[in-house]
Design an enzyme around this catalytic site. Structure first.
Site, PDB file in Angstrom:
ATOM      1  NE  ARG A 283      -4.119   1.778   0.917  1.00 18.53           N
ATOM      2  CZ  ARG A 283      -5.121   2.073   0.095  1.00 18.53           C
ATOM      3  NH1 ARG A 283      -5.112   1.649  -1.162  1.00 18.53           N
ATOM      4  NH2 ARG A 283      -6.139   2.771   0.525  1.00 18.53           N
TER       5      ARG A 283
ATOM      6  CB  THR B  98      -9.347  -0.947  -7.431  1.00 19.31           C
ATOM      7  OG1 THR B  98      -9.269   0.245  -6.676  1.00 19.31           O
ATOM      8  CG2 THR B  98      -8.650  -2.079  -6.730  1.00 19.31           C
TER       9      THR B  98
ATOM     10  CB  THR C 185      -6.079   0.509  -6.314  1.00 19.24           C
ATOM     11  OG1 THR C 185      -6.973   1.544  -6.718  1.00 19.24           O
ATOM     12  CG2 THR C 185      -5.483   0.880  -4.979  1.00 19.24           C
TER      13      THR C 185
ATOM     14  CG  ASN D 213      -8.543   6.137  -4.546  1.00 22.71           C
ATOM     15  OD1 ASN D 213      -9.394   5.263  -4.364  1.00 22.71           O
ATOM     16  ND2 ASN D 213      -8.629   7.310  -3.962  1.00 22.71           N
TER      17      ASN D 213
ATOM     18  CG  ASP E  50      -8.515   5.047  -0.341  1.00 21.22           C
ATOM     19  OD1 ASP E  50      -9.599   5.510  -0.743  1.00 21.22           O
ATOM     20  OD2 ASP E  50      -7.988   4.041  -0.842  1.00 21.22           O
TER      21      ASP E  50
ATOM     22  CB  SER F  19      -6.927  -0.424   1.438  1.00 20.01           C
ATOM     23  OG  SER F  19      -7.390  -1.052   0.262  1.00 20.01           O
ATOM     24  CB  SER F  20     -12.361  -1.314   0.746  1.00 20.65           C
ATOM     25  OG  SER F  20     -12.820  -0.278   1.577  1.00 20.65           O
TER      26      SER F  20
ATOM     27  N   GLY G 115     -13.928   0.308  -4.425  1.00 25.44           N
ATOM     28  CA  GLY G 115     -13.969   0.988  -3.122  1.00 25.44           C
ATOM     29  C   GLY G 115     -14.576   0.090  -2.057  1.00 25.44           C
TER      30      GLY G 115
HETATM   31  O1  DON Z   1      -7.997   0.916  -1.435  1.00 28.85           O
HETATM   32  C1  DON Z   1      -9.178   1.236  -1.550  1.00 28.85           C
HETATM   33  O2  DON Z   1     -10.046   0.849  -0.797  1.00 28.85           O
HETATM   34  C2  DON Z   1      -9.584   2.132  -2.699  1.00 28.85           C
HETATM   35  N1  DON Z   1      -8.473   2.961  -3.080  1.00 28.85           N
HETATM   36  C3  DON Z   1     -10.087   1.294  -3.820  1.00 28.85           C
HETATM   37  C4  DON Z   1     -10.548   2.121  -4.986  1.00 28.85           C
HETATM   38  C5  DON Z   1     -11.338   1.382  -5.970  1.00 28.85           C
HETATM   39  O3  DON Z   1     -11.615   0.219  -5.820  1.00 28.85           O
HETATM   40  C6  DON Z   1     -11.824   2.132  -7.136  1.00 28.85           C
HETATM   41  N2  DON Z   1     -12.358   1.205  -8.079  1.00 28.85           N
HETATM   42  N3  DON Z   1     -13.103   1.112  -8.867  1.00 28.85           N
END
Ligand code: DON
Length: 590
Positions: free
Chosen positions: A115, A397, A415, A417, A439, A468-469, A491
């Site tokens: 990350r 992502t 990702t 983001n 985030d 993060s998710s 997300g």
């Molecule tokens: O790490 C995370 O939770 C976010 N940055 C993920 C972003 C994401 O999945 C956007 N996608 N479509």
């Protein structure tokens, strides 16, 4: 725990999914709406000697090429990641970060956290405008970027588990950066990018000059069928192939990153780049109805939040509930909103916050949370708080899944983001920088771009990783054999999409295609509403949910799961989510 049946799906056809079954003993009956855009009968890719499922066909082909050279799943994951950075710039990256969950055939499990981190110059209120409100600088422009982790992470994964030469794994990406044919989904993505950049004031647009030069030559996206060349990126990849992480975190590439920071008002320094480390962590492991789920620990919230949801749901017989029923969606939403209220309050970077993880993951806590759920009424989110007690505080992502012929498995979610990250391409180096700083809780208590309302545990601190998710996940069957590899972008919807892929497989015995294709629901505590995929649920079910007190919002699609399921005969089924334009391809397809 028994749940009263509240709706029958009167008039909806019953679909017997015997033909869809994979790894299961008995057929399961699903009742689904009559007009259903979700194809549960799609045929997965089936193969014996390996499977790669990614969001992009070039990247899938690179993964299969490495498996065919007898690289293992980690080798293939490294090469696939680099390929995605070239052919899938909306999310594939070397300027972002990610998580990798590995399970070797001999039983070793590992979770790698690469990350991004907050630069050393980052401060808690750095994104607040003079009026005290967060603006959009955590999303667009060089200041939005965290220190990238991908190259260090892939190096670390290769160092520990790889078998082929590092340079051999970067080489396919170099080849693609020298030129590949533009496919419709890339053209669509770059058209959206052009529109997005066009919305900024001309003065601000200058921040994105590197992106305009690289991806929109002459102001337009490269046409479908033409060859798209990224010579700067090819040079950067060559430095990485020859020098390893030193080719990114030092030398020419680092110099170009820092020059762009200075030009555009970013704060990443040579020191930030030099001190970046990827971290091996203990995976989150939990049991779901006898299946062992191996997933990502903090600084991902994914594994822990999914575990809380799954543990709550274990108290109900989901397999006895029609898929499109008020009771199933109600229970999912009630479990999700409780787990997300804990997620948003307690979770953050383990190097900076103490987290009550053992309790969050415990069956006792799930039982407490379950006892708050009323099967006949929605609990308003305002009445659902984080419940783990006081703690002593010391769109874009992409996911891919790979299994090799020995049954080593890798799940990677990576990702920058939101789509195309900060929209900043490092001039001369040819790659997009992330906008992962958003985030963090840019202002604790205020929603971020995904509407997540997060707290102090995820406030900005120099050097800290943002919560993060992302939820790359591997599941073992009741005999502790590899069974499912899954994950998704989107997300906070990542967590609920992955959880539903798990439940679809375990509770509804769906095939790889069906568990990926089936319609999804999502609840994240705030805002207080269930998001459902349009057309996935019958009007009667939606009405029934409203009658329980749920607000409902429809969206065209959520998540993009890329999954591999091992069949009882040991063959591999792979399915790319039709919500995207990815590809599942096996080695020695049957
Ligand atoms: O790490 C995370 O939770 C976010 N940055 C993920 C972003 C994401 O999945 C956007 N996608 N479509």
């Amino acid at each position: 725990m028994a749940v009263a049946r509240r709706t029958g799906l009167v008039g909806a056809p019953l679909l017997v999914v015997a033909a869809l079954l994979s790894g299961c003993a008995e057929p399961t009956r699903l009742s689904v709406p009559a007009e259903w855009p979700f194809d549960l009968e799609a045929t997965p890719a089936v193969a014996r000697d390996g499977m790669v499922v990614t969001a992009d066909r070039y990247a899938t082909d690179v993964g299969v090429e490495i498996l065919a050279r007898d690289g293992n799943a980690v080798d293939a994951a490294v090469a696939t990641s680099f390929a995605l950075a070239v052919t899938y710039p909306t999310a594939g990256n070397i300027g972002g970060g990610g998580f990798m969950v590995v399970r070797l055939a001999e039983g070793t499990t590992a979770a790698l956290d690469y990350r991004e981190t907050a630069p050393l110059a980052a401060t808690r209120d750095m994104y607040l405008e003079p009026d005290g409100n967060p603006g959009d600088r955590s999303l667009y422009g060089p200041l939005a970027a965290g220190v990238p982790g991908t190259v260090r992470g892939l190096w670390e994964a290769h160092r520990r588990f790889g078998t082929l030469d590092w340079a051999e794994l970067v080489e396919p990406a170099i080849r693609l950066a020298e030129g590949f044919e533009v496919h419709p989904s890339l053209n669509d993505g770059l058209t959206a990018l052009a529109r997005r950049i066009g919305e900024f004031e001309p003065a601000r647009r200058a921040q994105f000059q590197g992106t305009l030069d690289q991806f929109l030559p002459g102001g337009v996206p490269p046409a479908i069928g033409t060859v798209f060349r990224q010579p700067d990126l090819a040079h950067t990849l060559r430095r990485i192939a020859e020098q390893g992480p030193a080719g990114f975190y030092g030398g020419e590439t680092a110099r170009l990153i820092v020059a762009e920071m200075k030009r555009g008002g970013g704060v990443i320094t040579l020191r930030d780049l030099d001190r970046y480390t990827a971290e091996w962590r203990e995976p989150i492991v939990f049991d779901y109805r006898g299946y062992t789920v191996i997933s990502m620990p903090p600084v991902s919230s994914g594994g822990a939040t999914m575990a809380e949801i799954a543990n709550i749901l274990e108290g109900y017989r989901l397999d006895g509930m029609p898929f499109d029923s008020v009771e199933r969606v109600h229970l999912l939403a009630e479990a999700m909103k409780r787990a997300f209220s804990d997620r948003n309050t307690y979770l953050g970077d383990p190097a900076f916050v103490r987290m009550p993880l053992p309790r969050m993951l415990s069956d006792d806590y799930a039982a407490e949370r379950r006892s708050e759920i009323d099967v006949a009424a929605a609990t308003p989110s305002s009445a659902v708080g984080p419940a783990l007690g006081p703690v002593d505080h010391g769109s874009d992502t992409t996911h891919f899944s790979i299994v090799d012929r020995r049954r080593n498995a890798v799940a990677v979610t990576t990702t920058i983001n939101t789509g195309f990250g900060s929209l900043v391409t490092v001039p001369g180096a040819g790659f997009l920088l992330n906008n992962e700083m958003d985030d963090f809780a840019v202002r604790p208590g205020s929603p971020n771009v995904f509407g997540l309302v997060q707290g102090e545990a995820n406030a900005i601190v120099a050097g800290k990783r943002m919560l993060s998710s992302m939820t790359p996940t591997i599941v073992l069957d009741r005999q502790q054999e590899l069974w499912l590899v899954t994950g998704s972008p989107d997300g906070p919807r990542i967590i609920t999409a992955v959880l539903q892929s798990l439940s679809n497989a375990v509770d509804y015995r769906m095939s790889a295609s069906a568990l990926v294709n089936a319609p999804r629901v999502h609840h994240q505590h705030l805002p207080d509403r269930i998001v459902v995929e349009r057309g996935g649920f019958s009007p009667a079910t939606l009405e029934g949910l409203r009658a329980l007190g749920h607000a409902i919002e429809e969206e065209s699609s959520m998540g993009e799961v890329q999954a591999i399921l091992v069949s009882p005969d040991g063959t591999l089924s792979g399915a790319a989510d039709p919500r995207g334009s990815g590809l599942a391809r096996g080695l020695q397809s049957l």
